[in-house]
Design a protein around this motif. Structure first.
Motif, PDB file in Angstrom:
ATOM      1  N   LYS A   6       0.838  -1.386  -0.338  1.00 54.95           N
ATOM      2  CA  LYS A   6       0.253  -0.656  -0.001  1.00 54.95           C
ATOM      3  C   LYS A   6       1.211   0.909  -0.104  1.00 54.95           C
ATOM      4  CE  LYS A   6      -4.070  -2.070   0.643  1.00 54.95           C
ATOM      5  NZ  LYS A   6      -4.831  -2.302  -0.397  1.00 54.95           N
ATOM      6  N   TYR A   7       0.589   2.255  -0.844  1.00 54.78           N
ATOM      7  CA  TYR A   7       0.416   3.571  -1.090  1.00 54.78           C
ATOM      8  C   TYR A   7      -0.672   3.916   0.503  1.00 54.78           C
ATOM      9  CZ  TYR A   7      -0.899   8.589  -2.011  1.00 54.78           C
ATOM     10  OH  TYR A   7      -1.144   9.722  -1.935  1.00 54.78           O
ATOM     11  N   TRP A   8       0.479   4.974   1.461  1.00 54.59           N
ATOM     12  CA  TRP A   8      -0.318   5.612   2.569  1.00 54.59           C
ATOM     13  C   TRP A   8       0.184   6.490   2.758  1.00 54.59           C
ATOM     14  CZ3 TRP A   8      -5.314   5.672   2.622  1.00 54.59           C
ATOM     15  CH2 TRP A   8      -6.010   6.582   3.915  1.00 54.59           C
ATOM     16  N   LYS A  63       1.292  11.434   1.987  1.00 54.01           N
ATOM     17  CA  LYS A  63       2.625  11.430   1.071  1.00 54.01           C
ATOM     18  C   LYS A  63       4.139  12.167   2.036  1.00 54.01           C
ATOM     19  CE  LYS A  63      -1.622  13.246  -0.955  1.00 54.01           C
ATOM     20  NZ  LYS A  63      -2.794  12.363  -2.151  1.00 54.01           N
ATOM     21  N   ASN A  65       2.864  16.294  -3.948  1.00 53.90           N
ATOM     22  CA  ASN A  65       1.796  14.804  -4.360  1.00 53.90           C
ATOM     23  C   ASN A  65       3.181  13.838  -4.805  1.00 53.90           C
ATOM     24  OD1 ASN A  65      -0.802  14.439  -4.039  1.00 53.90           O
ATOM     25  ND2 ASN A  65      -0.985  13.389  -6.324  1.00 53.90           N
ATOM     26  N   SER A 105       4.623   1.196  -3.856  1.00 50.54           N
ATOM     27  CA  SER A 105       3.551   0.380  -3.338  1.00 50.54           C
ATOM     28  C   SER A 105       3.726  -0.024  -4.894  1.00 50.54           C
ATOM     29  CB  SER A 105       2.646   1.541  -3.408  1.00 50.54           C
ATOM     30  OG  SER A 105       2.312   2.635  -4.349  1.00 50.54           O
ATOM     31  N   ARG A 109      -9.939  18.754  -9.827  1.00 51.96           N
ATOM     32  CA  ARG A 109      -8.702  17.833  -9.604  1.00 51.96           C
ATOM     33  C   ARG A 109      -8.469  18.527 -11.178  1.00 51.96           C
ATOM     34  NH1 ARG A 109      -9.050  13.002  -5.829  1.00 51.96           N
ATOM     35  NH2 ARG A 109      -6.409  13.352  -5.704  1.00 51.96           N
ATOM     36  N   SER A 168     -11.065   6.779  -8.531  1.00 52.18           N
ATOM     37  CA  SER A 168      -9.722   7.825  -9.259  1.00 52.18           C
ATOM     38  C   SER A 168      -8.352   7.028  -9.116  1.00 52.18           C
ATOM     39  CB  SER A 168      -9.349   8.757  -7.650  1.00 52.18           C
ATOM     40  OG  SER A 168      -8.265   7.961  -6.667  1.00 52.18           O
ATOM     41  N   THR A 179      -1.931  14.573 -10.139  1.00 53.05           N
ATOM     42  CA  THR A 179      -3.294  14.427  -9.616  1.00 53.05           C
ATOM     43  C   THR A 179      -3.655  13.513  -8.179  1.00 53.05           C
ATOM     44  OG1 THR A 179      -4.040  15.571 -11.576  1.00 53.05           O
ATOM     45  CG2 THR A 179      -5.711  14.024  -9.759  1.00 53.05           C
ATOM     46  N   ARG A 228       0.288   4.457 -11.011  1.00 53.12           N
ATOM     47  CA  ARG A 228       0.069   2.676 -11.547  1.00 53.12           C
ATOM     48  C   ARG A 228      -0.746   1.729 -12.391  1.00 53.12           C
ATOM     49  NH1 ARG A 228      -0.280   2.610  -5.255  1.00 53.12           N
ATOM     50  NH2 ARG A 228      -2.547   1.663  -5.540  1.00 53.12           N
ATOM     51  N   SER A 285      -9.839   8.250   0.494  1.00 54.11           N
ATOM     52  CA  SER A 285      -8.005   7.854   0.780  1.00 54.11           C
ATOM     53  C   SER A 285      -7.289  10.178   1.519  1.00 54.11           C
ATOM     54  CB  SER A 285      -8.035   7.993  -0.365  1.00 54.11           C
ATOM     55  OG  SER A 285      -8.661   6.645  -0.776  1.00 54.11           O
ATOM     56  N   THR A 286      -7.563  10.297   0.478  1.00 50.36           N
ATOM     57  CA  THR A 286      -7.135  12.074   0.691  1.00 50.36           C
ATOM     58  C   THR A 286      -6.434  11.968   2.110  1.00 50.36           C
ATOM     59  OG1 THR A 286      -7.502  12.136  -2.072  1.00 50.36           O
ATOM     60  CG2 THR A 286      -6.272  13.770  -0.100  1.00 50.36           C
ATOM     61  N   MET A 291      -5.612  10.101   5.140  1.00 48.97           N
ATOM     62  CA  MET A 291      -4.004   9.505   4.724  1.00 48.97           C
ATOM     63  C   MET A 291      -3.346  10.896   5.834  1.00 48.97           C
ATOM     64  SD  MET A 291      -2.489   9.312   0.793  1.00 48.97           S
ATOM     65  CE  MET A 291      -2.990   8.715   0.183  1.00 48.97           C
ATOM     66  N   MET A 308      -1.122  -0.428   7.304  1.00 52.40           N
ATOM     67  CA  MET A 308      -1.423   0.636   6.850  1.00 52.40           C
ATOM     68  C   MET A 308      -2.871   1.234   7.755  1.00 52.40           C
ATOM     69  SD  MET A 308      -3.735   1.271   3.448  1.00 52.40           S
ATOM     70  CE  MET A 308      -5.564   2.049   4.110  1.00 52.40           C
ATOM     71  N   ASP A 319      -8.967  -1.253   1.498  1.00 52.62           N
ATOM     72  CA  ASP A 319      -8.209  -0.481   0.872  1.00 52.62           C
ATOM     73  C   ASP A 319      -9.261   0.596   1.571  1.00 52.62           C
ATOM     74  OD1 ASP A 319      -6.625  -0.376  -1.032  1.00 52.62           O
ATOM     75  OD2 ASP A 319      -7.709  -0.904  -2.274  1.00 52.62           O
ATOM     76  N   ALA A 320      -8.741   1.557   1.228  1.00 54.50           N
ATOM     77  CA  ALA A 320      -9.399   3.200   2.522  1.00 54.50           C
ATOM     78  C   ALA A 320     -11.030   2.985   2.442  1.00 54.50           C
ATOM     79  CB  ALA A 320      -9.227   3.886   1.678  1.00 54.50           C
TER      80      ALA A 320
HETATM   81  C1  DP6 Z   1      -5.867   2.482  -0.255  1.00 53.94           C
HETATM   82  O1  DP6 Z   1      -3.940   7.287  -4.746  1.00 53.94           O
HETATM   83  O2  DP6 Z   1      -6.294   7.753  -3.592  1.00 53.94           O
HETATM   84  O3  DP6 Z   1      -5.461   2.803  -1.965  1.00 53.94           O
HETATM   85  O4  DP6 Z   1      -2.812  10.448  -4.064  1.00 53.94           O
HETATM   86  O5  DP6 Z   1      -4.715  11.561  -2.053  1.00 53.94           O
HETATM   87  O6  DP6 Z   1      -4.911  10.937  -4.722  1.00 53.94           O
HETATM   88  P1  DP6 Z   1      -4.630  10.547  -3.652  1.00 53.94           P
HETATM   89  O7  DP6 Z   1      -5.200   9.312  -2.927  1.00 53.94           O
HETATM   90  P2  DP6 Z   1      -5.375   7.625  -3.534  1.00 53.94           P
HETATM   91  O8  DP6 Z   1      -5.090   6.622  -2.130  1.00 53.94           O
HETATM   92  C2  DP6 Z   1      -5.206   5.460  -2.120  1.00 53.94           C
HETATM   93  C3  DP6 Z   1      -4.757   4.988  -0.958  1.00 53.94           C
HETATM   94  C4  DP6 Z   1      -5.572   3.597  -1.089  1.00 53.94           C
HETATM   95  C5  DP6 Z   1      -3.498   2.556  -1.111  1.00 53.94           C
HETATM   96  C6  DP6 Z   1      -2.986   2.802  -2.307  1.00 53.94           C
HETATM   97  O9  DP6 Z   1      -3.706   2.642  -3.409  1.00 53.94           O
HETATM   98  O10 DP6 Z   1      -1.778   2.082  -2.847  1.00 53.94           O
END
Ligand code: DP6
Length: 338
Positions: free
Chosen positions: A18-20, A22, A28, A34, A73, A108, A139, A145, A193-194, A197, A244, A284-285
């Protein structure tokens, strides 16, 4: 000619690592690396039209005009494309998802990947996947990805560096992976998610531990994929998701995306593993659980999940392709021209 149009299709992706959070330099940029799989079967299609007669940028989703934050956005991305291409015309963006947002799949990610490619192609600029990935990431980070298909890694951002693109590490057919989305609630999620996190970064005493530990888990996810080792992949992916969520649950006040049904599915997955089936969770979120399994075990996992009271329905998915330009445009919805 006063009009320039292009259409692109992109798929959502599910992060296995996961990305969580910034970096705090305003670019950004993700604080952690991730790694995701892009999913076939569900898609966003987006048509971008630059037209000298338009006074404003406009955006319609499923034929309905969109305003407020989501429009801001979209305009931000179009402004970047205008700066790079030298185009000055305003644009209309027409977008459709063929999957419900309530499915808990990141619309998104597919949305901004499709928008980035369609906008770049319509403006006539270099639209290779590395550029599109960087443009989409500015954005929405996870959208970087979806520019690529199969298994895709996005490194953590470099301090002070503006550029960052995802890197494909293996094609869709590299691994016999199936993803089953266990939908546990209909309707939109509570905290984006934005926002979630941001709150975690600001207030969770566990956030530094998440940032310190995430790269090692991401490395294990990558190694497991490259070695086609489903068990190690599942264990590392589940660890990433739980860590996460632990960082969010420890925020002040605690941010709990899970419902009772989420926990019910997590326990069922452990029972399935005890029976010898391949089943691992990622979340996810939101409250839905994405279950990682194989083609061989898919039917039995779906059957077990469907018997749980808290599971409304299941959606099957498998690795798919990256964003691409297509020939058939979406007709402009009525009244959306500015
Ligand atoms: C929990 O990419 O939607 O899905 O960068 O603020 O637009 P922003 O957030 P976003 O966050 C995704 C978070 C996640 C984990 C993931 O997809 O890595």
């Amino acid at each position: 000619m006063t009009q320039w149009t292009a259409t692109a299709v992109a798929h959502p992706n599910i992060a296995l690592a996961k990305y969580w959070g910034k970096r705090d330099d305003g670019f950004n940029q993700p604080a952690v690396p991730s790694l995701s799989v892009t999913l076939a079967g569900m898609a966003t299609k987006t048509t971008v039209t630059f037209d000298a007669s338009f006074e404003h940028d406009t955006f319609s989703l499923a034929g309905q005009p969109v305003s407020g934050g989501p429009l801001v956005r979209v305009v931000g991305l179009l402004d970047r494309v205008r700066r790079t291409s030298g185009r000055t015309e305003r644009a209309h963006v027409e977008s459709v998802n063929d999957f419900p947002t309530a499915a808990g799949l990141a619309s998104s990610a597919s949305g901004f990947a499709a928008l980035a490619l369609a906008a770049a192609a319509a403006a006539g600029i270099d639209s290779d996947a590395t550029y599109v990935s960087d443009l989409a990431r500015r954005t929405s980070v996870s959208a970087a990805r979806s520019a690529f298909g199969g298994f895709v890694e996005l490194p953590a951002g470099n301090p002070g560096d503006d550029d960052l693109s995802a890197i494909p590490i293996a094609p869709p057919d590299h691994l016999d992976l199936r993803v089953i989305v266990a939908v546990t609630r209909e309707g939109p999620k509570d905290v984006s998610s934005t926002e979630g996190m941001k709150h975690t970064v600001r207030t969770s005493p566990y956030y530094p531990a998440w940032v310190a530990s995430a790269p090692e888990v991401c490395r294990r996810v990558r190694e497991a994929i490259l070695h086609r080792d489903m068990e190690s992949l599942g264990i590392a992916a589940e660890e990433s998701a739980l860590a996460m969520h632990a960082s969010s649950i420890a925020a002040r006040p605690g941010l709990i995306y899970w419902t009772g049904a989420t926990v019910e599915v997590l326990h069922e997955i452990r029972r399935l593993r005890a029976r010898g089936l391949v089943a691992y969770a990622t979340i996810d979120a939101g409250p839905h659980v994405k279950v990682l399994t194989t083609a061989t075990d898919e039917a039995r996992v779906v059957e077990a999940l469907s018997e749980l009271q808290g599971v409304k329905r299941t959606i099957p998915a498998l690795p798919g392709l990256g964003a691409r330009v297509v020939d058939v445009h979406i007709p402009m919805s009525r009244g959306s021209k500015s």
